[in-house]
Design an enzyme around this catalytic site. Structure first.
Site, PDB file in Angstrom:
ATOM      1  N   ASP A  38      -0.098  12.019   9.826  1.00 26.17           N
ATOM      2  CA  ASP A  38      -1.182  11.770   9.251  1.00 26.17           C
ATOM      3  C   ASP A  38      -2.476  11.996   8.067  1.00 26.17           C
ATOM      4  O   ASP A  38      -2.636  13.408   8.996  1.00 26.17           O
ATOM      5  CB  ASP A  38      -2.292  11.760  11.127  1.00 26.17           C
ATOM      6  CG  ASP A  38      -1.523  11.361  12.196  1.00 26.17           C
ATOM      7  OD1 ASP A  38       0.089  11.132  11.594  1.00 26.17           O
ATOM      8  OD2 ASP A  38      -1.569  11.851  13.122  1.00 26.17           O
ATOM      9  N   GLN A  54      -2.224  16.696   7.553  1.00 23.55           N
ATOM     10  CA  GLN A  54      -0.733  16.721   9.336  1.00 23.55           C
ATOM     11  C   GLN A  54      -0.074  17.603   8.518  1.00 23.55           C
ATOM     12  O   GLN A  54       0.715  16.861   7.468  1.00 23.55           O
ATOM     13  CB  GLN A  54      -0.961  16.305  10.029  1.00 23.55           C
ATOM     14  CG  GLN A  54      -2.020  15.644  10.935  1.00 23.55           C
ATOM     15  CD  GLN A  54      -2.438  16.957  12.068  1.00 23.55           C
ATOM     16  OE1 GLN A  54      -1.657  17.017  13.042  1.00 23.55           O
ATOM     17  NE2 GLN A  54      -3.554  17.282  11.765  1.00 23.55           N
ATOM     18  N   ASP A 167      -8.490  13.550  17.899  1.00 25.80           N
ATOM     19  CA  ASP A 167      -8.850  12.778  16.587  1.00 25.80           C
ATOM     20  C   ASP A 167     -10.033  11.830  16.128  1.00 25.80           C
ATOM     21  O   ASP A 167      -9.905  11.042  15.966  1.00 25.80           O
ATOM     22  CB  ASP A 167      -6.885  11.765  16.789  1.00 25.80           C
ATOM     23  CG  ASP A 167      -6.592  12.198  16.327  1.00 25.80           C
ATOM     24  OD1 ASP A 167      -5.655  12.857  16.565  1.00 25.80           O
ATOM     25  OD2 ASP A 167      -5.221  10.905  17.589  1.00 25.80           O
TER      26      ASP A 167
END
Length: 493
Positions: A38, A54, A167
């Site tokens: 991500d 990530q 998130d």
């Protein structure tokens, strides 16, 4: 700086030096080495664009998540910076998961992320506790807050799940800081929660922005929440979706909910749609540029298709090409950022080409191109039943875009691209039926294809790992049609 962070920084510098430039995409960000998923912390800071991601630097498979880091002046050419965070505290020892970034009033950059800590319960079961944490830095080096985590499961509202809570997307508004964060309830339903802070460090629960109500998948990951052209937009990536005709596909998908805010600031839904209709696109984040454009970038990969990989590549995962997003008739429109024009090289144009079988056009070839194709019938009545573009073709390996004007369906297909794995290689979407007229814009960059249909009404993305020497492009029709092609070679500056 911790030993884990020191080790990661030393490793990535050495490993990057062993990766030839031609082994990477030319215009899509890949990890400095190892694994990428991500996008994180997509932001503007000190006059440059920053993108974190990530990251597991030590292997091309998912591992304990770090935050990789790169910056850019134009959203296309990226410069690697040292890894920003490593999982080196008790509260994030099992991963620094996805998050976002903003600028504090004192000029420092604030990173907000999900810390993961796996704990063995009395029953012997391993539970993964997810909390929201912050770090502060100068655009290169970051220090984690001494009172992390700043949001724990004790700060969840009634009915929220305490394990899937991750998130955070942060923004500043009217002198305060806000964040939305994804949550999965105990009965496996997604929702988006909002928190508020006066300083970016002390947070309180504000409200539930939206509940899934068991419509689209289960956990809603990677939310983004922002105003656009008088509307309020929520982007999120649901896990475990069921298909809905050709709008949503199985597995992990992307969801755009267009709505508005009522007099109390509550989100009111108006329209739901997919963000990307292709194979490889997930977890998008957006940024507002200085000139007022909303730009989106996503992970150009799919958790269900990670089996398509090149064993000889020392990296895995890439970001999509940045997209300007707008609205038209309450639907999402996406186009490649206009900065792409600064990378245009040779232009090749062909007009009113009659295609009645299969044809190749001189000089229309390549793996780093921006190519727009306009297709139409030869008369008032529909004169063809199928149109195909074949690209990255070396006579054995190739990929295709197909259009069926009678059904109004576009299909992308990479099953012949060289993959030895029986995973998802095709995807279809339904498009506006304009009597055989269609506009297809393909962005090719060595190991990917992004298709923008009818000026961005829909987008379909896919990764291909065909040898870059496969540069052939051809066109095929069942019946006959007229075609205009305009192609620009893309060149690094």
């Amino acid at each position: 700086m911790s030993n884990k962070l020191d080790k990661a920084r030393e490793y990535e510098v050495k490993k990057e030096m062993t990766i030839p430039e031609q082994q990477r995409p030319a215009f899509h960000l890949t990890p400095r080495c190892g694994w990428m998923n991500d996008p994180n912390g997509f932001s503007s800071y000190k006059g440059e664009y920053h993108l974190f991601y990530q990251y597991y630097p030590y292997d091309t498979v998912w591992g304990p998540m770090h935050w990789g880091h790169a910056k850019s002046k134009d959203l296309i050419t990226w410069e690697y910076l040292p890894v920003a965070m490593a999982p080196d505290e008790e509260y994030d020892k099992d991963g620094c998961f996805s998050g976002s970034a903003t600028e504090l009033e004192d000029g420092r950059q604030l990173l907000i992320y999900t810390g993961v800590n796996k704990v063995e319960e009395e029953s012997g079961e391993i539970k993964e506790y997810q909390t929201q944490c912050v770090a502060v830095g100068d655009g290169v080096n970051y220090e984690k807050f001494g009172n992390n985590p700043v949001i724990t499961s004790e700060m969840l509202p009634e009915g929220a799940g305490k394990y899937d809570f991750r998130d955070p997307k942060v923004w500043r508004e009217n002198g305060r800081y806000y964040m939305v964060v994804g949550n999965k309830t105990p009965d496996r339903d997604g929702q988006i929660l909002q928190y508020v802070s006066d300083d970016g460090f002390k947070w309180t629960y504000d409200k539930t922005v939206i509940k899934n109500n068991h419509r689209f998948g289960a956990m809603w990951e990677c939310p983004d929440y922002f105003p656009l052209e008088g509307k309020q937009i929520l982007l999120t990536s649901p896990q475990d979706m069921l298909p809905e005709e050709l709008e949503f596909h199985n597995g992990n998908g992307t969801l755009c909910i267009i709505g508005s805010l009522d007099e109390n600031g509550n989100f009111c839904e108006e329209n739901c749609q997919a963000v990307d209709y292709g194979i490889d696109f997930y977890a998008p984040q957006t940024i507002l540029t200085k000139d007022g454009r909303r730009v989106m970038i996503g992970w150009m990969q799919n958790w269900d298709t990670c089996g398509i990989r090149r064993d000889d590549f020392p990296w895995f995962g890439q970001m999509s090409f940045p997209r300007e997003i707008t609205l038209h008739n309450n639907k999402l429109i996406q186009r490649p950022v206009r900065e792409i024009e600064n990378y245009y090289g040779k232009r090749i144009s062909r007009q009113n080409v009659l295609i009645s079988d299969s044809a190749s056009l001189s000089s229309i070839e390549g793996r780093c191109i921006d190519m727009t194709i306009n297709v139409r019938s030869t008369g008032e009545d529909l004169s063809y039943r199928k149109f195909e573009v074949r690209f990255a073709d070396n006579g054995k390996a190739y990929s295709t875009v197909e259009y069926d004007p009678e059904q109004g369906i576009v299909k992308i297909d990479r099953k012949h691209s060289g993959s030895r794995r029986a995973i998802v290689h095709q995807r279809r979407c339904r498009v506006a039926n304009n009597g055989g007229d269609i506009k297809l814009r393909l962005i090719l960059d060595r190991y990917s294809m992004e298709l923008f249909i009818n000026d961005g009404e829909q987008v379909m993305s896919m990764v291909i790992l065909t040898d870059i020497k496969a540069e052939g492009i051809s066109f095929k029709a069942t019946g006959e049609l007229l075609m205009d092609v305009e192609m620009y070679e893309l060149e690094r500056k």
